[in-house]
Design an enzyme around this catalytic site. Structure first.
Site, short mmCIF file in Angstrom:
data_model
loop_
_atom_site.label_atom_id
_atom_site.label_comp_id
_atom_site.label_asym_id
_atom_site.label_seq_id
_atom_site.Cartn_x
_atom_site.Cartn_y
_atom_site.Cartn_z
N ASP A 86 0.87 -1.18 0.00
CA ASP A 86 0.00 0.00 0.00
C ASP A 86 0.90 1.23 0.00
O ASP A 86 1.94 1.25 0.67
CB ASP A 86 -0.90 0.02 1.24
CG ASP A 86 -1.87 1.18 1.21
OD1 ASP A 86 -2.81 1.15 0.40
OD2 ASP A 86 -1.67 2.15 1.98
N MET A 98 5.80 9.67 -4.05
CA MET A 98 5.34 8.64 -3.12
C MET A 98 5.92 9.03 -1.77
O MET A 98 7.14 9.08 -1.60
CB MET A 98 5.83 7.26 -3.57
CG MET A 98 5.41 6.13 -2.65
SD MET A 98 5.72 4.48 -3.34
CE MET A 98 7.51 4.46 -3.52
N HIS A 139 -4.62 4.55 6.87
CA HIS A 139 -3.74 5.25 5.94
C HIS A 139 -2.28 5.21 6.39
O HIS A 139 -1.43 5.85 5.79
CB HIS A 139 -4.21 6.67 5.63
CG HIS A 139 -5.45 6.69 4.81
ND1 HIS A 139 -5.46 6.31 3.48
CD2 HIS A 139 -6.73 7.00 5.14
CE1 HIS A 139 -6.69 6.40 3.03
NE2 HIS A 139 -7.48 6.81 4.00
N ASP A 156 -2.60 -0.72 6.49
CA ASP A 156 -3.50 -0.97 5.36
C ASP A 156 -3.10 -2.20 4.57
O ASP A 156 -3.95 -3.00 4.17
CB ASP A 156 -3.56 0.27 4.46
CG ASP A 156 -4.16 1.47 5.19
OD1 ASP A 156 -4.66 1.31 6.33
OD2 ASP A 156 -4.12 2.58 4.62
#
Length: 172
Positions: free
Chosen positions: A7, A20, A146, A151
């Site tokens: 994730d 990212m 999150h 996750d």
């Protein structure tokens, strides 16, 4: 095969133009105790405040994160240590997560240990239950926070439930 649930969190919709910010990975097995967590310093001056807010970090905090090349090399090393066989990338939104991981691997290390393909947990679930309107998220045990490790772990739990409850033919 070694299924690795991934994730990511980002500060925008695409890699390269945006960054990212963090990602998590969990080796899918009965223990779910082999994890990786990476936090990457932004690679671009562009960011969307609302996208960044999802990660829970401020722009100032992200500027103190590790260099993306260092993080991706560490991730590749982790994959080679935990994957006794070919690593398989899987996520609940592989169109998004894969796009960032693949781009970052190729850009910062020159190759991708996952190869050229990925798998989507949501699509797998829809196929197992034979209903494209269904969603697997009720199978998670770990709350979706999150935090990318949380996750990924929740999604790995859902995959393990699919194997057990639906007799899914899959090897970990």
């Amino acid at each position: 095969m070694a299924y690795i649930m991934v994730d990511i969190e980002s500060d925008g919709p695409i890699p390269g133009d945006y960054s990212m910010i963090s990602f998590g990975a969990v080796l899918v097995d009965e223990q779910l105790n082999k994890t990786f967590y990476g936090k990457c310093k932004p690679i671009s001056n562009k960011f969307i405040p609302e996208a960044l807010a999802v990660s829970g970090f401020t722009r100032e905090e992200t500027m103190e994160f590790d260099d993306a090349a260092t993080v991706m090399k560490s991730f590749a090393n982790w994959i080679s240590r935990v994957a006794q066989d070919r690593p398989i990338f899987i996520s609940d939104n592989n169109g998004f997560d894969w796009m960032f991981i693949c781009w970052y691997f190729h850009h910062f290390t020159g190759s991708n240990p996952f190869g050229f393909s990925s798998q989507n947990l949501g699509s797998l679930y829809k196929g197992v239950v034979l209903d494209t309107f269904q969603n697997f998220k009720h199978l998670r045990k770990t709350k979706h926070t999150h935090n990318p490790v949380d996750d990924a772990r929740g999604n790995a739990e859902a995959l393990l439930t699919l194997k057990k409850e639906y007799d899914l033919k899959i090897k970990f």
